[in-house]
Design an enzyme around this catalytic site. Structure first.
Site, PDB file in Angstrom:
ATOM      1  N   PRO A   2       0.960  -1.035  -0.094  1.00 24.09           N
ATOM      2  CA  PRO A   2      -0.133   0.148  -0.019  1.00 24.09           C
ATOM      3  C   PRO A   2       0.692   1.273   0.072  1.00 24.09           C
ATOM      4  O   PRO A   2       1.822   1.658   0.977  1.00 24.09           O
ATOM      5  CB  PRO A   2      -0.745  -0.144   1.134  1.00 24.09           C
ATOM      6  CG  PRO A   2      -0.780  -1.506   1.458  1.00 24.09           C
ATOM      7  CD  PRO A   2       0.385  -2.123   0.895  1.00 24.09           C
ATOM      8  N   GLU A   3       0.571   2.107  -0.846  1.00 31.81           N
ATOM      9  CA  GLU A   3       1.560   3.321  -0.975  1.00 31.81           C
ATOM     10  C   GLU A   3       0.075   4.404  -0.429  1.00 31.81           C
ATOM     11  O   GLU A   3      -0.723   3.987  -0.052  1.00 31.81           O
ATOM     12  CB  GLU A   3       1.754   3.684  -2.396  1.00 31.81           C
ATOM     13  CG  GLU A   3       2.762   2.616  -2.964  1.00 31.81           C
ATOM     14  CD  GLU A   3       3.347   3.052  -4.334  1.00 31.81           C
ATOM     15  OE1 GLU A   3       3.345   3.940  -4.501  1.00 31.81           O
ATOM     16  OE2 GLU A   3       3.812   2.053  -5.051  1.00 31.81           O
ATOM     17  N   HIS A  91      -3.695 -15.224   7.768  1.00 31.48           N
ATOM     18  CA  HIS A  91      -2.884 -14.005   7.886  1.00 31.48           C
ATOM     19  C   HIS A  91      -3.640 -13.023   8.578  1.00 31.48           C
ATOM     20  O   HIS A  91      -3.272 -11.541   8.349  1.00 31.48           O
ATOM     21  CB  HIS A  91      -2.596 -13.687   6.531  1.00 31.48           C
ATOM     22  CG  HIS A  91      -1.361 -14.668   6.052  1.00 31.48           C
ATOM     23  ND1 HIS A  91      -0.468 -15.163   6.632  1.00 31.48           N
ATOM     24  CD2 HIS A  91      -1.568 -15.302   4.894  1.00 31.48           C
ATOM     25  CE1 HIS A  91       0.073 -16.189   5.540  1.00 31.48           C
ATOM     26  NE2 HIS A  91      -0.663 -16.163   4.686  1.00 31.48           N
ATOM     27  N   ARG A 110       2.823 -11.119   4.518  1.00 29.58           N
ATOM     28  CA  ARG A 110       4.262 -11.108   4.606  1.00 29.58           C
ATOM     29  C   ARG A 110       4.596 -10.541   5.900  1.00 29.58           C
ATOM     30  O   ARG A 110       5.886 -10.523   6.300  1.00 29.58           O
ATOM     31  CB  ARG A 110       4.911 -10.259   3.459  1.00 29.58           C
ATOM     32  CG  ARG A 110       4.615 -10.993   1.862  1.00 29.58           C
ATOM     33  CD  ARG A 110       5.210 -10.037   0.932  1.00 29.58           C
ATOM     34  NE  ARG A 110       6.465 -10.119   1.026  1.00 29.58           N
ATOM     35  CZ  ARG A 110       7.205  -9.635  -0.044  1.00 29.58           C
ATOM     36  NH1 ARG A 110       6.443  -8.660  -0.919  1.00 29.58           N
ATOM     37  NH2 ARG A 110       8.675  -9.571  -0.154  1.00 29.58           N
TER      38      ARG A 110
END
Length: 271
Positions: A2-3, A91, A110
DNA sequence: AATCGCGCCTGACGGC
DNA sequence: TGCCGTCAGGCGCGAT
């Protein structure tokens, strides 16, 4: 990860559901993120009222009665609002339930993201205190970038991805903004004319703005807080298309690596 | 001081 | 089918 547009999209998606609500339950299934989630977090949050949520750079800051919770989505993180706990996807590392029964769910395959308790004075925290300008700050101008770049030999792409210079720009939007500006990603930051920096600033702002309007970019992991993908993916001009013809001049798009990040560019349009 | 590469993780994909 | 290398939206850290 995410930016900025993905973080902003996330913020807008979750905020209306959670403002002024009290935390009633905290479930932590995995504490090992970029840093370990503080063990005291459930106690810190319990019964605290959420006053506001802000974005600073790619961080989300949740202001509670007793201090600030910081969440960073890392490379693959997302936040969802869910009304029931089940099913629990892989996750889904943290779930926070509020008084209105809704759950805020943190998912991050991740685990490069972060959840930290910052206390009452978040902007003096080491993660936040050296951040550069927000891209929509009126002080973020071509002159600002030009001044910051003076004498620097770093390539322009990692330069604009440096969060101490300007916040929120990552690999996708840096790639796209440089294409729109006609600037070669490997050009030394200190060897770019003031006027070209004006163009670059405008391009960064326009692209981020459009991406926010379209709910961000979804490559694989990211989704909006309602589970839908971001639609800016289809507006990407060159990111993800090395070897393909340039949409502007048809020349074959090239791929290089700059500071260990892959960079697509058009060898004819970008100089 | 400025710059660069590594490593943290999981998962997807392509080649053999 | 499986195994192995490579790559992926970030970023702090240590080496140079």
């Amino acid at each position: 990860m995410p930016e900025l547009p993905e973080v902003e999209t996330t913020l807008c998606g979750i905020r209306p559901h959670l403002l002024q609500q009290r935390v009633c339950k905290v479930i932590i299934r995995q504490t090992q993120l970029r840093w370990e989630i503080p063990k005291i977090l459930p106690q810190q949050l319990k019964q605290q009222r959420l006053l506001t949520i802000h974005r600073r750079a790619k961080y989300l800051l949740f202001q509670f009665d007793n201090g600030y919770l910081l969440i960073h989505l890392g490379m693959s993180g997302s936040l969802r609002i869910v009304s029931t706990l089940e099913p629990i996807p892989k996750h889904a590392h943290v779930d926070i339930q509020f008084d209105n029964t809704l759950w805020l769910r943190y998912i991050d395959p991740r685990r490069f993201g972060a959840i930290l308790w910052l206390g009452q004075d978040p902007f003096h925290h080491p993660l936040l205190q050296h951040l550069g300008l927000e891209p929509f700050d009126p002080a973020f101008t071509g002159v600002y970038l030009y001044q910051k770049a003076k004498g620097k030999r770093i390539a322009i792409k990692p330069f604009i991805m440096d969060q101490k210079i300007v916040t929120g720009v990552g690999n996708i939007y840096a790639t796209e903004a440089l294409f729109h500006s006609g600037i070669h990603p490997a050009r030394a930051a200190g060897r770019i004319a003031k006027k070209r920096y004006d163009t670059l600033v405008t391009a960064i702002q326009q692209i981020l703005q459009q991406a926010i309007q379209q709910g961000g970019t979804t490559l694989k992991d990211f989704s909006q807080s309602n589970g839908k993908p971001g639609y800016f993916t289809q507006s990407l001009q060159i990111y993800g298309y090395p070897g393909q013809p340039c949409p502007r001049c048809n020349q074959q798009l090239k791929l290089i690596s700059l500071n260990n990040r892959s960079s697509v560019y058009c060898p004819r349009c970008q100089t």
